[in-house]
Design a protein around this motif. Structure first.
Motif, mmCIF file in Angstrom:
data_model
loop_
_atom_site.group_PDB
_atom_site.id
_atom_site.type_symbol
_atom_site.label_atom_id
_atom_site.label_comp_id
_atom_site.label_asym_id
_atom_site.label_seq_id
_atom_site.Cartn_x
_atom_site.Cartn_y
_atom_site.Cartn_z
ATOM 1 N N SER A 80 0.820 -1.123 0.001
ATOM 2 C CA SER A 80 -0.028 -0.035 0.131
ATOM 3 C C SER A 80 0.917 1.220 0.129
ATOM 4 O O SER A 80 1.949 1.438 0.612
ATOM 5 C CB SER A 80 -0.784 0.081 1.190
ATOM 6 N N LEU A 81 0.367 2.213 -0.883
ATOM 7 C CA LEU A 81 1.159 3.477 -0.878
ATOM 8 C C LEU A 81 0.580 4.228 0.164
ATOM 9 O O LEU A 81 1.154 5.383 0.859
ATOM 10 C CB LEU A 81 0.955 4.353 -1.997
ATOM 11 N N GLY A 82 -0.482 3.923 0.865
ATOM 12 C CA GLY A 82 -1.148 4.611 1.944
ATOM 13 C C GLY A 82 -2.727 4.720 1.597
ATOM 14 O O GLY A 82 -3.028 3.928 0.768
ATOM 15 N N VAL A 83 -3.360 5.118 2.763
ATOM 16 C CA VAL A 83 -5.007 5.076 2.767
ATOM 17 C C VAL A 83 -5.443 6.239 2.471
ATOM 18 O O VAL A 83 -5.034 7.368 3.074
ATOM 19 C CB VAL A 83 -5.360 4.680 4.037
ATOM 20 N N VAL A 84 -6.250 6.583 1.285
ATOM 21 C CA VAL A 84 -6.897 7.842 1.085
ATOM 22 C C VAL A 84 -8.317 7.849 1.770
ATOM 23 O O VAL A 84 -8.880 6.483 1.775
ATOM 24 C CB VAL A 84 -7.167 8.067 -0.593
ATOM 25 N N ARG A 85 -8.714 8.850 2.104
ATOM 26 C CA ARG A 85 -10.132 9.090 2.725
ATOM 27 C C ARG A 85 -11.289 8.762 1.885
ATOM 28 O O ARG A 85 -10.932 9.152 0.461
ATOM 29 C CB ARG A 85 -10.261 10.347 3.401
ATOM 30 N N ALA A 86 -12.416 8.653 2.390
ATOM 31 C CA ALA A 86 -13.493 8.668 1.672
ATOM 32 C C ALA A 86 -14.024 9.933 1.007
ATOM 33 O O ALA A 86 -13.485 10.844 1.509
ATOM 34 C CB ALA A 86 -14.754 8.255 2.528
ATOM 35 N N ASP A 87 -14.462 9.771 -0.285
ATOM 36 C CA ASP A 87 -14.825 10.948 -0.900
ATOM 37 C C ASP A 87 -13.554 11.834 -1.600
ATOM 38 O O ASP A 87 -13.797 13.059 -1.952
ATOM 39 C CB ASP A 87 -15.887 11.875 -0.316
ATOM 40 N N GLU A 88 -12.450 11.107 -1.449
ATOM 41 C CA GLU A 88 -11.358 11.929 -2.298
ATOM 42 C C GLU A 88 -11.497 11.662 -3.778
ATOM 43 O O GLU A 88 -11.985 10.741 -4.397
ATOM 44 C CB GLU A 88 -10.175 11.471 -1.726
ATOM 45 N N ARG A 89 -11.433 13.032 -4.339
ATOM 46 C CA ARG A 89 -11.153 12.732 -5.900
ATOM 47 C C ARG A 89 -10.072 12.525 -6.453
ATOM 48 O O ARG A 89 -9.227 13.001 -5.947
ATOM 49 C CB ARG A 89 -11.754 14.363 -6.502
ATOM 50 N N VAL A 90 -10.034 11.393 -7.091
ATOM 51 C CA VAL A 90 -8.668 10.999 -7.753
ATOM 52 C C VAL A 90 -8.774 11.105 -9.172
ATOM 53 O O VAL A 90 -10.099 11.097 -9.786
ATOM 54 C CB VAL A 90 -8.426 9.590 -7.401
ATOM 55 N N THR A 91 -7.679 11.135 -10.007
ATOM 56 C CA THR A 91 -7.918 11.330 -11.417
ATOM 57 C C THR A 91 -7.656 9.894 -11.969
ATOM 58 O O THR A 91 -6.553 9.222 -11.622
ATOM 59 C CB THR A 91 -6.467 12.105 -11.923
ATOM 60 N N TYR A 92 -8.514 9.322 -12.886
ATOM 61 C CA TYR A 92 -8.750 8.168 -13.430
ATOM 62 C C TYR A 92 -7.643 7.958 -14.539
ATOM 63 O O TYR A 92 -7.601 8.688 -15.390
ATOM 64 C CB TYR A 92 -9.956 7.786 -13.793
ATOM 65 N N LEU A 93 -6.801 6.862 -14.649
ATOM 66 C CA LEU A 93 -5.741 6.550 -15.792
ATOM 67 C C LEU A 93 -6.422 5.606 -16.940
ATOM 68 O O LEU A 93 -6.526 5.705 -17.925
ATOM 69 C CB LEU A 93 -4.508 6.416 -15.298
ATOM 70 N N ARG A 94 -6.493 4.401 -16.054
ATOM 71 C CA ARG A 94 -6.978 3.334 -16.923
ATOM 72 C C ARG A 94 -7.549 2.134 -16.018
ATOM 73 O O ARG A 94 -7.215 2.237 -14.769
ATOM 74 C CB ARG A 94 -5.812 2.858 -17.681
ATOM 75 N N THR A 95 -7.982 1.025 -16.626
ATOM 76 C CA THR A 95 -8.739 -0.147 -15.773
ATOM 77 C C THR A 95 -8.062 -1.547 -16.223
ATOM 78 O O THR A 95 -7.817 -1.459 -17.234
ATOM 79 C CB THR A 95 -10.182 0.025 -15.814
ATOM 80 N N ALA A 96 -7.723 -2.249 -15.155
ATOM 81 C CA ALA A 96 -7.313 -3.722 -15.475
ATOM 82 C C ALA A 96 -7.827 -4.565 -14.364
ATOM 83 O O ALA A 96 -7.260 -4.312 -13.186
ATOM 84 C CB ALA A 96 -5.593 -3.598 -15.507
ATOM 85 N N SER A 97 -8.417 -5.767 -14.744
ATOM 86 C CA SER A 97 -8.669 -6.716 -13.903
ATOM 87 C C SER A 97 -9.490 -6.169 -12.684
ATOM 88 O O SER A 97 -9.327 -6.825 -11.417
ATOM 89 C CB SER A 97 -7.400 -7.471 -13.371
ATOM 90 N N GLY A 98 -10.636 -5.271 -12.644
ATOM 91 C CA GLY A 98 -11.304 -4.775 -11.795
ATOM 92 C C GLY A 98 -10.695 -3.834 -10.682
ATOM 93 O O GLY A 98 -11.208 -3.485 -9.924
ATOM 94 N N TRP A 99 -9.576 -3.257 -11.245
ATOM 95 C CA TRP A 99 -8.876 -2.295 -10.341
ATOM 96 C C TRP A 99 -8.749 -0.888 -11.442
ATOM 97 O O TRP A 99 -8.526 -1.214 -12.641
ATOM 98 C CB TRP A 99 -7.482 -2.713 -9.995
ATOM 99 N N SER A 100 -8.351 0.021 -10.968
ATOM 100 C CA SER A 100 -8.116 1.293 -11.756
ATOM 101 C C SER A 100 -7.008 1.917 -11.309
ATOM 102 O O SER A 100 -6.697 2.073 -10.047
ATOM 103 C CB SER A 100 -9.398 2.383 -11.369
#
Length: 325
Positions: A148-168
Motif C-alpha cells: 500500500s502507498l497509503g490510505v486515502v479518505r472516503a470522497d477523495e477525488r482521484v484522477t482516473y488513468l486506466r482499468t485492469a482486472s477490476g482495478w483502476s
C-alpha cells in the motif's frame, strides 16, 4: 534614444536606437547604462529605459494531429511520390517530424509524409475523475497482494488513468497507484431528489433529518408519478416522452461528511442494489436534471414495475405527492 560614446550628453552619438527596442545592459554608472547596438558599444540615459517583460516560453507544439480530409500518406515530400495508404478523415495521428509544408507520421505500419495543411491540432484528452466511496488503500499494483502507498479518505477525488482486472490506476494524494473499482464512483457527490415518503414531514424523512445543508422544492420534467392501486402511499416516478409532464421533488443537498452513509441508507430503504438485475427491483437510482439545471439522484421506477403501473396504477396528474388525493 542616442547611444553615446561616454556618460554625458556632450559625447559623440554612435547610433540612434529606435523606441521599443530591447537591449541588454552590461553595466550601469550613475544615471547611465552601457549596452551594445548594431555592433557599437556605448552609453544610454537610464531614465529612457524600462524593464523588458519576461520572455514567454514558446508554445508547446502538439505532435497529435487530426486529419481534416481523407489524406494520402506519401513516400516522400511531394504529390508526385507513391501513395502508401489513405488515412481516413478525423483520424488522430502522431507527427514525428515536419519539413516545409509536409509532416511525417506512421499509419497502419507505414511511415511517410502528409500535407500539413490537411491537419489540425487534436483536442486535449479529457481528464476523467473518480471518487472514493470509503477509506481505502492505494496499492502499487492491481491487487491486494501489492504493498500500500497509503490510505486515502472516503470522497477523495482521484484522477482516473486506466482499468485492469477490476482495478483502476489513479492519481491520488498518496501517489499514483491502484484502487479496486468496488471503492470508486464515477459520479461524485450529488443531491438526492425525493418526491414521496422521503419528503419533509413524511414518514421516511427521518433518514434525511439533520443530514442536509439545503432542501429545495423544484420539479423534474419528462416524468409521471404513479401510486400503487392497493397501497396509495407508495409512489413511483416513471419517465415520460412529454416535457409537459413533471413531478414535484425536494432537492436534498447532503452534508459531505455523511454523504456516503446517507446514500447507503436511502439505497437500503428503497431496496436498491446495483449488483442485482435492475429490471427486477422496484427502484433504480438514476441521475435526473431539475428545472434549475441541477443534477440529482432520484429513485426511478424500474422497468417491470413501471410497465405494471402504466396499466394498473393511479397517475397523480399534479405530479405532487402531497396533492395525490
Amino acid at each position: 534614444m542616442n547611444l553615446r560614446q561616454g556618460r554625458s550628453t556632450g559625447t559623440k552619438v554612435l547610433v540612434t536606437i529606435p523606441k521599443n527596442t530591447t537591449v541588454t545592459i552590461s553595466q550601469t554608472s550613475g544615471t547611465w547604462s552601457k549596452t551594445t547596438y548594431r555592433g557599437k558599444t556605448g552609453w544610454v540615459a537610464s531614465r529612457y529605459l524600462k524593464s523588458a517583460s519576461a520572455a514567454k516560453p514558446p508554445a508547446k507544439a502538439t505532435n497529435r494531429k487530426v486529419t481534416t480530409y481523407n489524406l494520402n500518406l506519401r513516400q516522400g515530400r511531394s504529390t508526385g511520390t507513391k501513395v502508401l495508404v489513405t488515412i481516413p478523415k478525423n483520424t488522430t495521428v502522431t507527427i514525428s517530424q515536419t519539413s516545409g509544408t509536409w509532416s511525417k507520421t506512421t499509419y497502419r505500419g507505414k511511415t511517410g509524409w502528409v500535407a500539413s495543411r490537411y491537419l489540425k491540432n487534436a483536442s486535449a484528452a479529457k481528464i476523467a475523475y473518480r471518487w472514493t466511496t470509503a477509506n481505502v488503500n492505494v496499492r502499487k499494483g492491481a491487487g491486494t497482494s501489492y504493498a500500500s502507498l497509503g490510505v486515502v479518505r472516503a470522497d477523495e477525488r482521484v484522477t482516473y488513468l486506466r482499468t485492469a482486472s477490476g482495478w483502476s490506476n489513479v492519481k491520488t494524494s498518496k501517489g499514483t497507484g491502484w484502487i479496486s473499482n468496488r471503492y470508486l464512483d464515477a459520479h461524485g457527490q450529488h443531491p438526492v431528489a425525493v418526491y414521496g415518503t422521503l419528503r419533509k414531514g413524511q414518514s421516511a424523512y427521518h433518514l434525511l433529518r439533520g443530514r442536509t445543508t439545503s432542501e429545495t422544492r423544484t420539479r423534474i420534467a419528462n416524468f409521471n408519478m404513479y401510486l400503487k392501486p392497493d397501497q396509495t402511499w407508495w409512489s413511483f416516478i416513471i419517465p415520460s416522452s412529454s416535457s409537459a409532464r413533471s413531478v414535484v421533488v425536494e432537492r436534498m443537498d447532503i452534508r459531505p461528511a455523511s454523504y456516503r452513509a446517507t446514500l447507503a441508507d436511502l439505497d437500503k430503504w428503497e431496496r436498491f442494489d446495483p449488483r442485482k438485475p435492475l429490471a427486477d427491483q422496484n427502484y433504480n437510482r438514476k441521475l435526473v436534471t431539475d428545472k434549475d439545471g441541477k443534477r440529482s439522484w432520484a429513485y426511478v421506477g424500474a422497468s417491470k414495475i413501471s410497465n405494471y403501473l402504466v396499466k394498473n396504477g393511479i397517475r397523480v396528474t399534479s405530479g405532487d405527492y402531497l396533492r395525490r388525493y
